[in-house]
Design a protein around this motif. Structure first.
Motif, PDB file in Angstrom:
ATOM      1  N   PRO A 668       1.037  -1.304  -0.046  1.00 34.12           N
ATOM      2  CA  PRO A 668      -0.383   0.426   0.038  1.00 34.12           C
ATOM      3  C   PRO A 668       0.440   1.490   0.254  1.00 34.12           C
ATOM      4  O   PRO A 668       0.625   2.239  -0.289  1.00 34.12           O
ATOM      5  N   THR A 669       1.994   1.081   0.601  1.00 37.62           N
ATOM      6  CA  THR A 669       2.576   2.079  -0.004  1.00 37.62           C
ATOM      7  C   THR A 669       3.947   2.383  -0.884  1.00 37.62           C
ATOM      8  O   THR A 669       5.053   2.657  -0.143  1.00 37.62           O
ATOM      9  N   GLY A 670       4.064   1.567  -1.827  1.00 33.94           N
ATOM     10  CA  GLY A 670       5.433   1.351  -2.893  1.00 33.94           C
ATOM     11  C   GLY A 670       4.690   2.230  -3.376  1.00 33.94           C
ATOM     12  O   GLY A 670       4.078   3.248  -3.392  1.00 33.94           O
ATOM     13  N   THR A 671       6.134   2.350  -4.018  1.00 34.39           N
ATOM     14  CA  THR A 671       6.221   3.572  -5.349  1.00 34.39           C
ATOM     15  C   THR A 671       4.781   2.479  -6.163  1.00 34.39           C
ATOM     16  O   THR A 671       4.758   1.202  -5.812  1.00 34.39           O
ATOM     17  N   ARG A 672       4.694   3.539  -7.655  1.00 33.14           N
ATOM     18  CA  ARG A 672       4.116   2.492  -8.288  1.00 33.14           C
ATOM     19  C   ARG A 672       5.334   1.393  -9.027  1.00 33.14           C
ATOM     20  O   ARG A 672       4.743   0.995  -9.491  1.00 33.14           O
ATOM     21  N   ARG A 673       6.477   2.148  -9.586  1.00 34.85           N
ATOM     22  CA  ARG A 673       6.880   0.591 -10.035  1.00 34.85           C
ATOM     23  C   ARG A 673       7.142  -0.443  -9.121  1.00 34.85           C
ATOM     24  O   ARG A 673       7.322  -1.657  -8.915  1.00 34.85           O
ATOM     25  N   GLU A 674       7.177  -0.198  -7.762  1.00 35.52           N
ATOM     26  CA  GLU A 674       7.138  -1.565  -6.686  1.00 35.52           C
ATOM     27  C   GLU A 674       5.743  -1.815  -6.885  1.00 35.52           C
ATOM     28  O   GLU A 674       6.146  -3.388  -6.688  1.00 35.52           O
ATOM     29  N   ARG A 675       4.528  -1.520  -6.523  1.00 36.14           N
ATOM     30  CA  ARG A 675       3.668  -2.484  -6.438  1.00 36.14           C
ATOM     31  C   ARG A 675       3.163  -2.900  -8.894  1.00 36.14           C
ATOM     32  O   ARG A 675       2.309  -3.923  -8.118  1.00 36.14           O
ATOM     33  N   ALA A 676       3.787  -2.358  -9.191  1.00 34.97           N
ATOM     34  CA  ALA A 676       3.800  -3.044 -10.423  1.00 34.97           C
ATOM     35  C   ALA A 676       4.791  -3.956 -10.751  1.00 34.97           C
ATOM     36  O   ALA A 676       4.298  -5.716 -11.248  1.00 34.97           O
ATOM     37  N   ALA A 677       5.547  -4.263 -10.458  1.00 32.72           N
ATOM     38  CA  ALA A 677       6.047  -5.223  -9.896  1.00 32.72           C
ATOM     39  C   ALA A 677       5.781  -6.609  -8.841  1.00 32.72           C
ATOM     40  O   ALA A 677       5.763  -7.961  -9.097  1.00 32.72           O
ATOM     41  N   ALA A 678       4.718  -5.925  -7.919  1.00 31.79           N
ATOM     42  CA  ALA A 678       3.930  -7.330  -7.050  1.00 31.79           C
ATOM     43  C   ALA A 678       3.426  -8.189  -7.528  1.00 31.79           C
ATOM     44  O   ALA A 678       2.867  -9.133  -8.143  1.00 31.79           O
ATOM     45  N   VAL A 684       2.047  -4.037 -16.877  1.00 31.07           N
ATOM     46  CA  VAL A 684       1.485  -2.810 -15.804  1.00 31.07           C
ATOM     47  C   VAL A 684       3.110  -1.700 -15.326  1.00 31.07           C
ATOM     48  O   VAL A 684       2.194  -1.456 -14.454  1.00 31.07           O
ATOM     49  N   LEU A 685       3.780  -2.905 -15.720  1.00 35.02           N
ATOM     50  CA  LEU A 685       4.912  -1.964 -15.958  1.00 35.02           C
ATOM     51  C   LEU A 685       5.387  -0.629 -16.853  1.00 35.02           C
ATOM     52  O   LEU A 685       5.617   0.671 -15.745  1.00 35.02           O
ATOM     53  N   VAL A 686       4.030  -1.173 -17.191  1.00 37.59           N
ATOM     54  CA  VAL A 686       4.733   0.267 -18.646  1.00 37.59           C
ATOM     55  C   VAL A 686       3.496   1.198 -18.423  1.00 37.59           C
ATOM     56  O   VAL A 686       4.258   2.481 -18.544  1.00 37.59           O
ATOM     57  N   LEU A 687       2.920   1.066 -17.727  1.00 34.53           N
ATOM     58  CA  LEU A 687       1.501   1.826 -17.375  1.00 34.53           C
ATOM     59  C   LEU A 687       1.883   2.618 -15.849  1.00 34.53           C
ATOM     60  O   LEU A 687       1.577   3.941 -16.152  1.00 34.53           O
ATOM     61  N   ALA A 688       2.654   1.898 -15.550  1.00 35.17           N
ATOM     62  CA  ALA A 688       2.811   2.759 -13.713  1.00 35.17           C
ATOM     63  C   ALA A 688       3.960   3.660 -14.152  1.00 35.17           C
ATOM     64  O   ALA A 688       4.048   5.016 -13.890  1.00 35.17           O
ATOM     65  N   ARG A 689       4.883   2.994 -15.512  1.00 33.12           N
ATOM     66  CA  ARG A 689       6.071   4.623 -15.909  1.00 33.12           C
ATOM     67  C   ARG A 689       4.948   5.819 -16.566  1.00 33.12           C
ATOM     68  O   ARG A 689       4.900   7.072 -16.352  1.00 33.12           O
ATOM     69  N   VAL A 690       4.283   5.351 -16.914  1.00 34.05           N
ATOM     70  CA  VAL A 690       2.482   6.408 -17.732  1.00 34.05           C
ATOM     71  C   VAL A 690       2.207   6.898 -16.861  1.00 34.05           C
ATOM     72  O   VAL A 690       2.226   8.382 -17.330  1.00 34.05           O
ATOM     73  N   ALA A 691       1.700   6.801 -15.994  1.00 37.43           N
ATOM     74  CA  ALA A 691       1.718   7.032 -14.539  1.00 37.43           C
ATOM     75  C   ALA A 691       2.712   7.863 -13.884  1.00 37.43           C
ATOM     76  O   ALA A 691       1.566   9.705 -13.854  1.00 37.43           O
ATOM     77  N   ASP A 692       3.799   8.033 -13.952  1.00 37.76           N
ATOM     78  CA  ASP A 692       4.396   8.464 -13.019  1.00 37.76           C
ATOM     79  C   ASP A 692       4.589   9.991 -14.052  1.00 37.76           C
ATOM     80  O   ASP A 692       5.032  11.363 -13.576  1.00 37.76           O
ATOM     81  N   ARG A 693       4.764   9.043 -15.443  1.00 36.56           N
ATOM     82  CA  ARG A 693       5.299  10.888 -16.018  1.00 36.56           C
ATOM     83  C   ARG A 693       4.102  11.951 -16.295  1.00 36.56           C
ATOM     84  O   ARG A 693       3.719  12.483 -16.857  1.00 36.56           O
ATOM     85  N   ALA A 694       2.305  11.314 -16.111  1.00 38.79           N
ATOM     86  CA  ALA A 694       2.077  11.736 -16.525  1.00 38.79           C
ATOM     87  C   ALA A 694       0.966  12.950 -15.198  1.00 38.79           C
ATOM     88  O   ALA A 694       0.712  13.809 -14.802  1.00 38.79           O
ATOM     89  N   VAL A 695       2.332  12.867 -14.258  1.00 41.14           N
ATOM     90  CA  VAL A 695       1.944  12.903 -12.865  1.00 41.14           C
ATOM     91  C   VAL A 695       3.515  13.749 -12.667  1.00 41.14           C
ATOM     92  O   VAL A 695       2.869  15.657 -12.206  1.00 41.14           O
TER      93      VAL A 695
END
Length: 756
Positions: A668-678, A684-695
């Motif tokens: 629950p407290t990890g970064t988006r990439r940590e969550r995508a790895a889980a 899902v890892l690609v979506l995490a990078r896109v979400a980080d870039r959007a933010v």
């Protein structure tokens, strides 16, 4: 082993629900054999890996082997070997026994092949329950079989409520404990810790199940104490078509005068041996009046007096009651009516084809009258075991109206009220008024059938017109047909439920004509009619209203009597009937009746039961439907967010929520990439990078990029769905894990705005 034990316990409770239908030791034997046998067959079939049709064949073979000795014992040689006729009855009862069971008086005992429905339900039900529990992917669904079988058994039971709360709670307790034990076995692999932990969980589940049952039972008992349930309930036998329809039969009272025709009056109508002095032989009991004739029951309301059911081997005898045997022989045909006496316990047909004739006997316990479907022919001989009715004379002035329900009478002659008024207006008490009416009928009335040359003219019939003539003519001349009909209507006006009875009275003979050689014989001219009134003190009481035979004086048309209109009297409890549109003509053909319109009662009951079951299912599914609706609304709101960056971030949140609902441990407290790895999917890892870039990127993403993100989200959802079993997909759909708050819900776009 637990599956077999709980199955036997559940179907033992259902056997208790069957008990009021049979109430015979033979049924106990059926239950004791059928339930263990069904469980054993299912266990063997599962151990030997038989297909479902193999188990069905095994159950069928077992039914053929044990069916006749258990359920049709009268057709088993030495109580073990089935006769060919017994096998035919067994096969017939499997299909038709259910219908026969709801058209016969209860309890049925071991009569004919009526134990077959119980045998089939217990044998097949127990085998199916064990088979589903051992073979199905979801063993818990096996509890649905006894849960469905129990209300079906109740539907075939009596209208009176017998053990409804105790058996229901017992079955509920068994099924809840079964589910608790099943869940414990299911979690055994997860509880690898220690044996004590597993035992503690089982104890806690057992205690929880017991507490649920106790709370439900206590709440139910409290509700029953506040709102007692009705004594009667609607079951299949309440609405099913009965084997005899009295509404399609002409009134026997209308044919009363035919017995006094000179060529027929001295013929033997019937012979009754063993009849106590003063005992009455009842041919028919008539309690409804349409202005033309008295008839049985009413076709406009559900009247208990019009419901005839088949008679089992022997009806129950109240404790302390004495049973007498009466032998009857019919000298002529009585139509469908079977002359009887007292309260019927058993009937034995004499002569050839006795079992088939016995099976056509139907009985109405409300009026203590019997019918032979297809007609009671001349020469029929039979024995009645009866509880004799009391013959002592009752002082009518000491009784008060009872509460028996009778069909409403919608046509009462005004002249009857005019005649009744001076008779009762100065008398207090309903019983005393009824006694005064009977005394006036016997003192003012004169008896004449109008069939012999030396008798005064007397018109037959008991329509409104004929009764008007009876009470207005001077002198009053008629016979039992008119006097009984008039007295019954007068009793209703006073407040007594009443009915007319046609039959014979032991010790009472017509003093005209040739006396019979056999003192036990009744001639046609001995046929009479009387009334019965419902009293609070004595129940139904017979009242003789026919005046004694004496010389009829010449008519005196000049004599008049001043009369006054009576005040309306309190009516007895009636079954509400709608007023007729018009009075039926005197020559109405009672055999011609319109077919009832609307839904079939049995179909209506099935629709009501189906609607109730559907309502309960929908009620149980309400939480599931609510979860599905909340998730669908959340997904739609995210897809339609106000700007592309928010839609991209919402798409990422949707992927995390879908993974969480599928049981993936997303930090629950990890970064988006940590969550995508889980989550473990490359997309899902690609979506995490896109979400980080959007933010965090300085440039605003365009709508096409947001659309591609949501296409990727849908692809991830399909991947999750395709890789999961049906059970896992269902659990994910109703999971509430994703409905909890986590860090991304605080709004990542705020950080973008601060940086900008």
């Amino acid at each position: 082993m637990s599956i077999v034990l709980f199955t036997m316990a559940a179907w033992a409770v259902i056997a208790f629900a069957w008990w009021p239908v049979y109430r015979d030791p033979g049924f106990v034997v059926v239950a004791a054999v059928a339930i263990p046998l069904g469980c054993a067959l299912a266990v063997v079939a599962t151990a030997l890996r038989w297909p479902a049709w193999g188990l069905m064949l095994a159950v069928t073979a077992a039914l053929v082997v044990v069916g006749v000795p258990l359920a049709v014992p009268s057709r088993a040689l030495y109580g073990v070997l089935p006769e060919p006729e017994g096998l035919l009855e067994l096969i017939s009862a499997v299909a038709l026994g259910w219908t026969r069971l709801v058209t016969i008086d209860l309890p049925v005992g071991t009569y004919q092949s009526l134990l077959v429905p119980a045998l089939v339900s217990l044998l097949v039900g127990s085998a199916a329950t064990v088979a589903v529990a051992l073979r199905a992917r979801r063993p818990a669904t096996a509890v649905a079989i006894p849960a469905i079988g129990y209300p079906l058994v109740l539907a075939f039971g009596p209208e009176s409520v017998v053990w409804p709360i105790s058996t229901t709670l017992a079955l509920l307790l068994v099924l809840l404990l079964w589910l608790a034990v099943w869940r414990r076995h299911r979690r055994t692999d997860a509880l690898i810790g220690s044996v004590d932990r597993g035992r503690g969980g089982a104890v806690r589940q057992f205690a929880s199940a017991v507490m649920v049952v106790l709370v439900a039972g206590g709440a139910g008992a409290g509700l029953i104490a506040l709102i007692p349930p009705p004594d009667e309930r609607t079951v299949i036998r309440t609405v099913v078509d009965q084997p005899f329809d009295p509404f399609a039969t002409p009134s026997p009272l209308a044919a009363y005068r035919a017995s006094f025709q000179p060529e027929r009056a001295d013929a033997i109508a019937l012979t009754a041996e063993g009849l106590p002095d003063g005992e009455r032989v009842r041919v028919a009991v008539l309690d409804s009046y349409d202005g033309v004739v008295f008839a049985v029951g009413s076709d406009s309301v559900d009247s208990a007096s019009g419901r005839f059911v088949r008679v089992p081997a022997r009806r129950d005898v109240p404790e302390g009651a004495s049973v007498a045997a009466v032998e009857l022989s019919l000298g002529r045909a009585f139509g469908p009516w079977l002359p009887s006496t007292g309260q019927l316990v058993d009937v034995t047909i004499r002569g050839e084809d006795a079992p088939a004739v016995r099976d056509r006997v139907v009985y109405n316990a409300v009026t203590d009258s019997a019918v032979l479907v297809g007609g009671a022919p001349a020469g029929l001989r039979y024995r009645l075991d009866v509880i004799p009715a009391p013959v002592e004379e009752v002082d009518l002035s000491t009784v008060s109206p009872g509460a028996a329900a009778v069909p409403a009478i919608v046509s009462v002659p005004d002249e009857l009220r005019d005649w009744l008024s001076p008779t009762i207006q100065a008398i207090e008490g309903e019983g005393a008024r009824l006694a005064a009416v009977v005394e006036r009928l016997q003192s003012d009335g004169f008896l004449s059938h109008g069939t012999d040359d030396d008798e005064a003219p007397s018109r037959p019939g008991h329509s409104i017109d004929r009764l008007d003539e009876l009470v207005t003519a001077t002198p009053m001349v008629g016979d039992a047909e008119q006097y009984a009909a008039l007295a019954a209507l007068a009793a209703r006006e006073i407040g007594f439920p009443s009915r007319v009875v046609l039959g014979f009275i032991e010790g009472v003979r017509d003093d005209r004509g040739e006396p019979p050689v056999d003192p036990a014989a009744f001639r046609e001219r001995d046929l009479t009619a009387w009334i019965e009134v419902s009293t609070l003190e004595r129940g139904w009481v017979a009242v003789d209203v026919v005046p004694p035979r004496r010389e009829v004086p010449p008519p005196d048309s000049d004599e008049t009597t001043p009369i006054t209109r009576p005040q309306p009297a309190v009516q007895p409890p009636l079954e509400d009937a709608p007023p007729p549109d018009e009075q039926a003509p005197p020559d109405v053909d009672l055999d011609e009746r319109d077919e009832a319109t609307g839904l079939d009662p049995l179909l209506l009951l099935a629709l009501q039961i189906g609607g109730a079951v559907l309502g309960l299912i929908l009620l149980g599914l309400t939480p599931v439907l609510a979860i599905l609706a909340i998730k669908a609304r959340r997904r739609r709101r995210r897809r339609r967010a106000r700007d592309p960056a928010t839609r991209i971030l919402a798409g990422w949140m949707q992927v995390v929520d879908d993974a969480t609902d599928r049981g993936i441990a997303v930090p629950p407290t990890g970064t988006r990439r940590e969550r995508a790895a889980a989550i473990g999917a490359p997309s899902v890892l690609v979506l995490a990078r896109v979400a980080d870039r959007a933010v965090y990127a300085p440039d605003e993403p365009n709508p096409d990029e947001a659309a591609r993100v949501w296409s990727a989200v849908d692809a991830v959802r399909r991947t999750f769905r395709d890789s999961a079993t049906r059970r896992e997909r269902l659990r994910a759909a109703v999971s509430t894990r994703s409905l909890r708050r986590y860090s991304d819900r605080s709004g990542g776009r705020g950080r973008r705005k601060e940086r900008g």
